[in-house]
Enzyme design. Structure first.
Site, mmCIF file in Angstrom:
data_model
loop_
_atom_site.group_PDB
_atom_site.id
_atom_site.type_symbol
_atom_site.label_atom_id
_atom_site.label_comp_id
_atom_site.label_asym_id
_atom_site.label_seq_id
_atom_site.Cartn_x
_atom_site.Cartn_y
_atom_site.Cartn_z
ATOM 1 N N SER A 6 53.706 45.194 38.164
ATOM 2 C CA SER A 6 54.446 44.471 37.519
ATOM 3 C C SER A 6 53.856 43.926 35.962
ATOM 4 O O SER A 6 52.501 43.723 36.005
ATOM 5 C CB SER A 6 54.689 43.311 38.242
ATOM 6 O OG SER A 6 55.602 42.415 37.407
ATOM 7 N N GLY B 183 52.744 34.909 29.745
ATOM 8 C CA GLY B 183 53.454 34.094 30.305
ATOM 9 C C GLY B 183 54.752 34.410 30.525
ATOM 10 O O GLY B 183 55.680 33.395 30.531
ATOM 11 N N CYS C 299 52.043 31.510 39.979
ATOM 12 C CA CYS C 299 52.154 30.489 39.272
ATOM 13 C C CYS C 299 52.032 28.977 39.592
ATOM 14 O O CYS C 299 51.841 28.890 40.840
ATOM 15 C CB CYS C 299 53.955 30.836 39.286
ATOM 16 S SG CYS C 299 54.328 32.511 39.302
ATOM 17 N N LYS D 2 52.090 38.813 46.616
ATOM 18 C CA LYS D 2 51.010 39.350 45.641
ATOM 19 C C LYS D 2 49.911 38.141 45.603
ATOM 20 O O LYS D 2 50.502 36.872 45.054
ATOM 21 C CB LYS D 2 51.619 39.713 43.987
ATOM 22 C CG LYS D 2 50.498 40.117 43.258
ATOM 23 C CD LYS D 2 50.996 40.775 42.176
ATOM 24 C CE LYS D 2 50.113 41.511 41.096
ATOM 25 N NZ LYS D 2 50.796 42.118 40.113
ATOM 26 N N THR E 13 45.572 39.184 38.322
ATOM 27 C CA THR E 13 44.577 39.102 37.307
ATOM 28 C C THR E 13 43.481 37.950 37.514
ATOM 29 O O THR E 13 43.894 36.989 38.277
ATOM 30 C CB THR E 13 44.848 39.036 35.757
ATOM 31 O OG1 THR E 13 45.983 37.712 35.958
ATOM 32 C CG2 THR E 13 45.781 39.922 35.573
ATOM 33 N N GLY F 136 42.025 45.621 34.284
ATOM 34 C CA GLY F 136 41.169 46.852 33.868
ATOM 35 C C GLY F 136 40.193 47.154 34.600
ATOM 36 O O GLY F 136 39.914 46.513 35.651
ATOM 37 N N GLY G 66 47.780 49.095 36.803
ATOM 38 C CA GLY G 66 48.436 48.274 35.774
ATOM 39 C C GLY G 66 48.055 48.542 34.426
ATOM 40 O O GLY G 66 48.627 49.209 33.839
#
Lengths: 245, 304
Positions: free
Chosen positions: B21, B72, B131, B166, B194, B218, B266
């Site tokens: 995503s 965001g 979130c 997630k 992340t 990454g 990703g």
């Protein structure tokens, strides 16, 4: 968009900290002036987006300024070196909607993509005005190249060391034109946007993640809602633009 | 059944490769570049109840072996995703899609999931609990086992589709959050989101990202993701989706050996739009090199 390997054939300074890199490879994906390429560079995770100055017959010309690690690395590269590029990115300038005498307003290295635009306009029988603004005489590039295409060139420098003393907008003040194409740093774009009475197209810079519309890293607000500079832009119509602050 | 086939929460995948995503939009950008039906599935852009513009610029920074983003959760809101994005996706992707959902209260998560539950294209709901909880002092749901479980219970009450939670890596003990989600009814877990990070611009001497902090992704995060997948696989009995810095067919296999039933990719999509297509293409030869007949047989193979 196409992904392909290009070979550097030339990489020379054309002004203070500004280089022209010519690459050989498949330029067929470049369909409009004002598009950009995204270059994979050794040891850097993200590609570097650089606008296309000229593209024809397998010959791609980029004019770039050394502003960070990516462009500094590019400046060190010699002929024969191979680079992997994504080409044909972004919408580019549209030649439709421009009638009469267009004015090309370039700020610093933002003049580069206006070169291919001037070339395309001249091919259509339109002779543009080119107003190119720089900090000083040592920063000026491509004045002769624009003139050789048949553009009517005015140079402005902030310190007055060459041409009109002042900004692009100062040099535009006395000129008669029917349409504006602008590329340069955002304060310059905004000044041109505010001072020009005509319609026009404005090409924006942005810090990008991917360069092809996937990450939403370069989004800016427009009158039509959020738009990605890399995919929906980098060129936006005058009436679409919303300025921050 | 082919060598690459796997099962994720009862839904079969032609291969375990799933664009993550936020790196694949709602699919159609990539469909311009290749036939995205080659993918196992993909997880679409994090979707919220209301449209979100996201954070101010700049949103992207770089580092050795990776990048930071502070986008965001820019998205058009669930109603427009259903009205515009899913019909457009149906033309270019003919498999179940993973719907990534974000929210700022358990009620918001449930609102979005209830609407996406009715969409036949949606195969799984991937619930992003990284979130901030606006009613919980702004702390991320995913950093507190009980807050995470609340979200899972709220979502499970409104959907019959498999719910994959997630997980954020920005915790002391990812296993405790994983166990809380499993106990609350999660059908699967994807990890990792992340890592919270920042860069400072030496020119301005200020944070580079307008949001100050961003999420690191990454290759730099790959070993962290492998470690967390390995640890969570030891503890739970529901399938895992391994995410974090996967950039090659070798990385896919390593993540599956750690315990992943499927693998999300990703940041690699952002540096090469063809990354997922090429990884799927490369998998059989890499499996041959390491003597692997079927990918489904190696899940969790690194465990004793």
């Amino acid at each position: 968009m196409e992904k392909g390997v290009f070979t550097i054939t030339e990489n020379v300074p054309v002004a203070a900290g500004v280089y022209r890199m010519v690459l050989a490879g498949d330029t067929s994906a470049v369909t409009a002036p004002g598009q950009f390429v995204d270059i994979r560079l050794p040891d850097l995770y993200l590609r570097r987006p650089i606008s296309v100055c000229d593209a024809a017959d397998g010959r791609l010309t980029l004019v770039y300024k050394t502003v960070g690690r990516g462009t500094e690395r590019m400046a060190d590269m010699g002929p024969g070196r191979e680079l992997e590029l994504l080409t044909g990115l972004g919408n580019g300038f549209s030649l439709d909607g421009c009638s009469g005498r267009p004015l090309l307003a370039g700020g610093g290295v933002g003049a580069a993509p206006l070169y291919l635009l001037a070339k395309r306009l001249v091919q259509r029988g339109v002779r543009p005005l080119a107003v190119l603004g720089f900090n000083g005489a040592s920063d000026v590039f491509y004045a002769d190249e624009f003139a050789a295409l048949g553009a009517d060139v005015t140079i402005a420098t902030a310190d007055g060391s060459r041409g009109v003393k002042g900004f692009v907008t100062d040099a535009m003040a006395g000129l008669s034109y029917s349409y504006v194409y602008a590329c340069g740093p955002e304060p310059m774009l905004r000044a041109v946007w505010e001072s020009s009475a005509t319609d026009g197209q404005f090409s924006f810079e942005a810090r990008m993640g991917c360069g092809f519309g996937a990450c939403m890293g370069c989004t800016r607000q427009t009158v039509n809602g959020p738009r990605r500079v890399c995919k929906d832009g980098p060129v936006f119509l005058k009436g679409e633009i919303v300025w921050d602050g | 059944m082919g060598r690459l086939n796997v099962d994720l929460c009862g839904v079969g995948l032609d291969n375990p490769v799933i664009p993550a995503s936020g790196t694949f939009g709602y699919g159609h950008e990539f469909a311009e570049y290749y036939d995205i039906d080659c993918l196992g599935a993909f997880s679409f852009k994090g979707t919220t109840k209301e449209p979100r513009f996201g954070n101010p610029q700049p949103r992207i920074a770089e580092c050795a072996g990776g990048m930071l983003n502070a986008v965001g959760l820019q998205n058009p809101g669930v109603d427009r995703v259903i009205a515009e994005e899913l019909p457009r996706l149906a033309k270019v992707f003919h498999k179940p899609v993973m719907a990534n959902v974000s929210g700022f209260s358990p009620e918001e998560y449930a609102y979005v999931c209830e609407r996406l539950d009715k969409q036949p294209q949606v195969g799984w709901l991937e619930v992003n609990i990284s979130c901030p909880n606006v009613h919980g002092g702004g702390m991320s749901f995913g950093t507190d086992p009980e807050a995470a479980a609340q979200v899972v219970r709220a979502v499970k009450a409104v959907t019959a589709k498999p719910v994959i939670v997630k997980l954020t890596p920005n915790v002391t003990d990812v296993v405790s959050v994983a166990l809380a989600c499993e106990a609350a009814g999660a059908d699967g877990l994807s990890l990792i989101n992340t890592l919270q990070a920042m860069r400072i611009d030496l020119g301005t001497k200020k944070p580079l990202l307008a949001n100050v902090t961003g999420g690191l992704s990454g290759p730099a995060v790959f070993p962290v993701a492998v470690r967390m997948v390995y640890q969570v696989h030891e503890a739970v009995h529901i399938p895992l989706v391994g995410v974090g810095g996967v950039s090659s067919a070798e990385d896919v296999i390593e993540m599956m050996l750690a315990g992943a039933a499927a693998v999300e990719i990703g940041a690699a999509n952002l540096t090469d739009p063809y990354a997922c297509r090429d990884i799927i293409r490369d998998l059989p030869a890499v499996m041959d090199r390491y003597g692997i007949q079927n990918l489904r047989d190696i899940i969790g193979g690194a465990h004793g």
